[in-house]
Design a protein around this motif. Structure first.
Motif, mmCIF file in Angstrom:
data_model
loop_
_atom_site.group_PDB
_atom_site.id
_atom_site.type_symbol
_atom_site.label_atom_id
_atom_site.label_comp_id
_atom_site.label_asym_id
_atom_site.label_seq_id
_atom_site.Cartn_x
_atom_site.Cartn_y
_atom_site.Cartn_z
ATOM 1 N N ASP A 113 -13.475 8.938 5.660
ATOM 2 C CA ASP A 113 -12.665 7.726 5.525
ATOM 3 C C ASP A 113 -11.901 7.421 6.807
ATOM 4 O OD1 ASP A 113 -13.585 7.535 2.943
ATOM 5 O OD2 ASP A 113 -11.748 8.339 2.030
ATOM 6 N N SER A 114 -11.380 8.455 7.441
ATOM 7 C CA SER A 114 -10.645 8.274 8.688
ATOM 8 C C SER A 114 -11.539 7.726 9.789
ATOM 9 C CB SER A 114 -10.029 9.605 9.133
ATOM 10 O OG SER A 114 -9.403 9.486 10.372
ATOM 11 N N LYS B 244 -14.280 5.950 9.398
ATOM 12 C CA LYS B 244 -14.613 4.551 9.077
ATOM 13 C C LYS B 244 -13.438 3.628 9.364
ATOM 14 C CE LYS B 244 -18.016 5.747 5.581
ATOM 15 N NZ LYS B 244 -18.314 5.812 4.140
ATOM 16 N N GLU B 245 -12.229 4.104 9.067
ATOM 17 C CA GLU B 245 -11.029 3.307 9.288
ATOM 18 C C GLU B 245 -10.810 3.063 10.777
ATOM 19 O OE1 GLU B 245 -6.394 4.145 8.600
ATOM 20 O OE2 GLU B 245 -7.611 4.311 6.795
ATOM 21 N N LEU B 246 -11.149 4.020 11.596
ATOM 22 C CA LEU B 246 -10.976 3.883 13.042
ATOM 23 C C LEU B 246 -12.166 3.184 13.702
ATOM 24 C CD1 LEU B 246 -9.488 7.400 13.839
ATOM 25 C CD2 LEU B 246 -8.269 5.223 13.792
ATOM 26 N N GLY B 247 -13.171 2.829 12.917
ATOM 27 C CA GLY B 247 -14.332 2.141 13.458
ATOM 28 C C GLY B 247 -15.290 3.042 14.185
ATOM 29 N N LYS C 250 0.634 6.942 3.401
ATOM 30 C CA LYS C 250 -0.158 8.171 3.494
ATOM 31 C C LYS C 250 0.518 9.092 4.503
ATOM 32 C CE LYS C 250 -4.517 5.981 2.392
ATOM 33 N NZ LYS C 250 -5.882 5.712 2.820
ATOM 34 N N GLU D 10 0.845 -1.194 0.000
ATOM 35 C CA GLU D 10 0.000 0.000 0.000
ATOM 36 C C GLU D 10 0.882 1.246 0.000
ATOM 37 O OE1 GLU D 10 -3.424 0.560 0.183
ATOM 38 O OE2 GLU D 10 -3.610 -1.546 -0.370
#
Length: 94
Positions: free
Chosen positions: A85-86, A88-91, A8, A5
């Protein structure tokens, strides 16, 4: 072998802006205020499922309501999408 990946990494710079003319400072502060409002607006519209292309159009809500050009409108959408997005990525529930 799995594909790696891309990293970032964000590197920011702190600087103090000095304006010889007070009107220039007022113009920058006004642009920052409108951009921040546009980010909030885009965030709420993306949560509601509105299409990114509709938001970015020249006669779309970001350009007409906040007086931004399409480049700034796209930046506001990018920032709002990154926040979503952040979360969602962190739940977290956005």
């Amino acid at each position: 072998m799995p594909k790696a990946e891309p990293s970032k990494v964000f590197q920011g710079v702190h600087a103090r802006l000095v304006f010889p003319d007070h009107r220039d400072e007022a113009a920058v502060l006004d642009l920052m205020r409108r951009f921040s409002s546009a980010v909030r607006f885009a965030y709420n519209r993306l949560l509601a499922g509105q299409d990114r292309k509709e938001l970015k159009r020249e006669y779309g809500p970001l350009c007409t309501l906040f007086g931004l050009n399409t480049r700034y409108a796209d930046g506001a959408i990018e920032k709002a999408q990154a926040t979503l997005d952040s979360a969602k990525e962190l739940g977290q529930d956005p």
